[in-house]
Write an enzyme that holds these catalytic residues in place. Structure first.
Site, PDB file in Angstrom:
ATOM      1  N   HIS A   1       1.517  -1.260 137.776  1.00 37.25           N
ATOM      2  CA  HIS A   1       2.163   0.007 137.392  1.00 37.25           C
ATOM      3  C   HIS A   1       1.883   0.280 135.918  1.00 37.25           C
ATOM      4  O   HIS A   1       2.505  -0.294 135.022  1.00 37.25           O
ATOM      5  CB  HIS A   1       3.668  -0.002 137.632  1.00 37.25           C
ATOM      6  CG  HIS A   1       4.307   1.330 137.352  1.00 37.25           C
ATOM      7  ND1 HIS A   1       4.456   2.324 138.302  1.00 37.25           N
ATOM      8  CD2 HIS A   1       4.801   1.866 136.204  1.00 37.25           C
ATOM      9  CE1 HIS A   1       5.033   3.387 137.769  1.00 37.25           C
ATOM     10  NE2 HIS A   1       5.253   3.140 136.484  1.00 37.25           N
ATOM     11  N   CYS A   2       0.908   1.139 135.685  1.00 45.19           N
ATOM     12  CA  CYS A   2       0.594   1.571 134.314  1.00 45.19           C
ATOM     13  C   CYS A   2       0.009   2.975 134.410  1.00 45.19           C
ATOM     14  O   CYS A   2      -0.229   3.483 135.512  1.00 45.19           O
ATOM     15  CB  CYS A   2      -0.367   0.590 133.651  1.00 45.19           C
ATOM     16  SG  CYS A   2      -1.829   0.262 134.634  1.00 45.19           S
TER      17      CYS A   2
ATOM     18  N   ARG B   1       2.057   9.782 144.791  1.00 47.86           N
ATOM     19  CA  ARG B   1       3.386   9.537 144.243  1.00 47.86           C
ATOM     20  C   ARG B   1       4.263  10.779 144.385  1.00 47.86           C
ATOM     21  O   ARG B   1       3.832  11.896 144.063  1.00 47.86           O
ATOM     22  CB  ARG B   1       3.262   9.189 142.756  1.00 47.86           C
ATOM     23  CG  ARG B   1       4.565   8.691 142.121  1.00 47.86           C
ATOM     24  CD  ARG B   1       4.362   8.458 140.643  1.00 47.86           C
ATOM     25  NE  ARG B   1       5.375   7.590 140.063  1.00 47.86           N
ATOM     26  CZ  ARG B   1       5.770   7.671 138.802  1.00 47.86           C
ATOM     27  NH1 ARG B   1       5.239   8.568 137.971  1.00 47.86           N
ATOM     28  NH2 ARG B   1       6.685   6.849 138.323  1.00 47.86           N
TER      29      ARG B   1
ATOM     30  N   ASP C   1       4.107  -0.905 133.040  1.00 49.89           N
ATOM     31  CA  ASP C   1       4.562   0.467 132.797  1.00 49.89           C
ATOM     32  C   ASP C   1       3.950   1.048 131.514  1.00 49.89           C
ATOM     33  O   ASP C   1       4.354   2.113 131.050  1.00 49.89           O
ATOM     34  CB  ASP C   1       6.096   0.554 132.744  1.00 49.89           C
ATOM     35  CG  ASP C   1       6.611   1.985 132.691  1.00 49.89           C
ATOM     36  OD1 ASP C   1       6.011   2.849 133.336  1.00 49.89           O
ATOM     37  OD2 ASP C   1       7.605   2.237 131.978  1.00 49.89           O
TER      38      ASP C   1
HETATM   39  O1  NQM Z   1       6.420   5.213 134.021  1.00 49.79           O
HETATM   40  C1  NQM Z   1       7.382   5.492 134.706  1.00 49.79           C
HETATM   41  O2  NQM Z   1       7.475   5.003 135.803  1.00 49.79           O
HETATM   42  C2  NQM Z   1       8.455   6.297 134.247  1.00 49.79           C
HETATM   43  C3  NQM Z   1       8.516   7.479 133.632  1.00 49.79           C
HETATM   44  C4  NQM Z   1       7.429   8.437 133.483  1.00 49.79           C
HETATM   45  C5  NQM Z   1       6.823   8.861 134.728  1.00 49.79           C
HETATM   46  O3  NQM Z   1       7.054   8.319 135.775  1.00 49.79           O
HETATM   47  C6  NQM Z   1       5.907  10.015 134.726  1.00 49.79           C
HETATM   48  O4  NQM Z   1       5.708  10.638 133.690  1.00 49.79           O
HETATM   49  O5  NQM Z   1       5.361  10.305 135.787  1.00 49.79           O
HETATM   50  C7  NQM Z   1       9.820   7.818 133.094  1.00 49.79           C
HETATM   51  O6  NQM Z   1      10.814   7.311 133.632  1.00 49.79           O
HETATM   52  O7  NQM Z   1       9.861   8.575 132.124  1.00 49.79           O
END
Ligand code: NQM
Length: 314
Positions: free
Chosen positions: A51-52, A144, A268
Site C-alpha cells: 500500500h503506497c 479502489r 502508505d
Molecule cells: O493513503 C491512504 O490510504 C489514505 C489517504 C489518502 C487516500 O486514500 C487517497 O488520497 O486516495 C487518507 O486517508 O488521506
C-alpha cells in the site's frame, strides 16, 4: 491570504484591493519524512510494500481539479529508493484521490519498476472493457472504491457494483471506509462478486483494544466471507499515541494471528494528508515484527499473501 472577489481569469481581489493571480495557487504539501530511519527489522526476501502511492510529477501528470489536497511531487524514483532503503523488493501502488480517475502517474510508476510493481486503479464508472484490459496490461490488478467524504465528492454504490461485475479475470476491489459506516457498508460488500481488500482495517479505534467494538465488528465482517482481505496498515493514522504504537500493536497482533492468510502490509508512503506528523517509514517497518511475531507470519504478510493477489497471473 484573504480572498474576496474571484473571476474566471484566475485572479482574485482581496478586501484591500490587492490582486492575486493563479500563480498564487494553494501551497503544495509535503507529507513524508525526508530521512526515514533504517529499520532494525529485516523483511524476508521478496517482501512487498502493498500500500503506497505516487504523486505526479505534476508537470507530467497534473492533479485532478477535484483533488482535496495538493501534494509536492513524490514520483517513482523516490518510491523505489525508499523501497530499497527499507529492504523491500516490490510495491503495490494504489491510485491516490488527488489524481482522480486518471491513472497515468500510477501506470508510469509501474512501467518504470521493471516488473516489481503492480497497481490498483480508480476508474470512471463508464470505463470500457478495452480500457480495463489496457489497465491490466499496464499492471493494474484491482480497482479502489473510496468512501471517505474528506477525499471524494461521491461514492455511487450502484455504479461500483456494476464495475465490480465486469472486472478482468483475477482482479479484486480495494475499499476504503471508516469504522463508523461499517454496518451500512455490509449490504454493499455482500454483493461484490470478486475478492475484497479493506484498507487499514476500515480504520478502527485501536485504543479500544483487540476486543473493543470496532475490532469485533471488523472480525465479524471478515468472518462473513473468506475472500475479504485487509491491510494491517497505518499505525500512524490509527494510533493517536504515536510511536511505538502500542495501542495499534495490541489491537492488530491477534488479527494477524487469526487471519494469517488474509492480511497485507504497506507503508502508505507518501502518507497523504499526514503533513502534521511526517511518519518515519523505518519506525513503521519496525512495527511489523510486533504484529507478525513469527517468521512464518511475516512471510505470509509480506510475501505470500501479496504475491497471491498481485503476481499470481504471471
Ligand atoms: O493513503 C491512504 O490510504 C489514505 C489517504 C489518502 C487516500 O486514500 C487517497 O488520497 O486516495 C487518507 O486517508 O488521506
Amino acid at each position: 491570504m484573504t480572498v474576496g472577489n474571484s473571476d474566471n481569469l484566475g485572479t482574485w481581489t482581496d478586501h484591500l484591493g490587492n490582486i492575486y493571480c493563479s500563480s498564487d495557487e494553494p501551497e503544495r504539501i509535503v507529507s513524508w519524512h525526508s530521512h526515514p530511519s533504517k529499520p532494525k527489522f529485516t523483511p524476508p526476501s521478496g517482501a512487498v510494500d502493498a500500500h503506497c502511492h505516487v504523486f505526479g510529477p505534476q508537470a507530467q501528470f497534473p492533479f485532478s481539479p477535484k483533488a482535496k489536497y495538493l501534494p509536492e511531487d513524490a514520483g517513482p524514483d523516490k518510491l523505489f529508493a525508499l523501497r530499497d532503503h527499507l529492504g523491500f523488493s516490490r510495491n503495490v501502488i494504489v491510485q491516490a484521490s488527488c489524481h482522480g480517475t486518471d491513472n497515468s502517474a500510477t501506470l508510469d510508476a509501474i512501467a518504470k519498476s521493471g516488473g516489481m510493481a503492480r497497481g490498483v486503479a480508480v476508474v470512471d464508472p463508464a470505463i470500457s472493457e478495452a480500457e480495463l484490459e489496457a489497465l491490466h496490461e499496464g499492471g493494474i490488478r484491482g480497482v479502489r472504491f473510496n468512501f471517505l467524504k474528506r477525499l471524494v465528492d461521491n461514492a455511487p454504490k450502484d455504479k461500483f457494483l456494476e464495475i465490480a461485475g465486469r472486472l478482468p479475470e483475477g482482479w479484486h476491489v480495494v475499499i476504503y471506509f471508516e469504522a463508523d459506516i461499517l454496518q451500512e457498508m455490509k449490504e454493499f460488500l455482500e454483493k461484490i462478486p470478486v475478492p475484497i481488500v479493506i484498507d487499514h482495517m476500515g480504520r478502527p479505534d485501536v485504543s479500544q483494544g483487540a476486543d473493543g467494538p470496532d475490532m469485533m465488528a471488523f472480525r465479524e465482517l471478515l468472518d462473513s466471507r473468506d475472500d475479504i482481505w485487509t491491510k494491517v496498515t497505518c499505525p500512524d493514522r490509527l494510533d493517536a499515541a504515536g510511536p511505538p504504537f502500542t495501542n495499534f500493536v495490541a489491537a492488530v497482533r491477534p488479527l494477524v494471528e487469526d487471519y494469517p492468510d488474509r492480511v497485507l502490509w504497506g507503508t502508505d508512503w507518501p502518507h497523504p494528508n499526514m503533513q502534521a506528523i511526517l511518519p518515519d517509514d523505518g519506525q513503521l517497518v519496525d512495527v511489523i515484527p510486533q504484529i507478525a511475531v513469527t517468521k512464518q507470519l511475516q512471510r505470509q504478510l509480506l510475501v505470500e499473501n501479496p504475491m497471491a493477489l498481485y503476481w499470481a497471473m504471471d
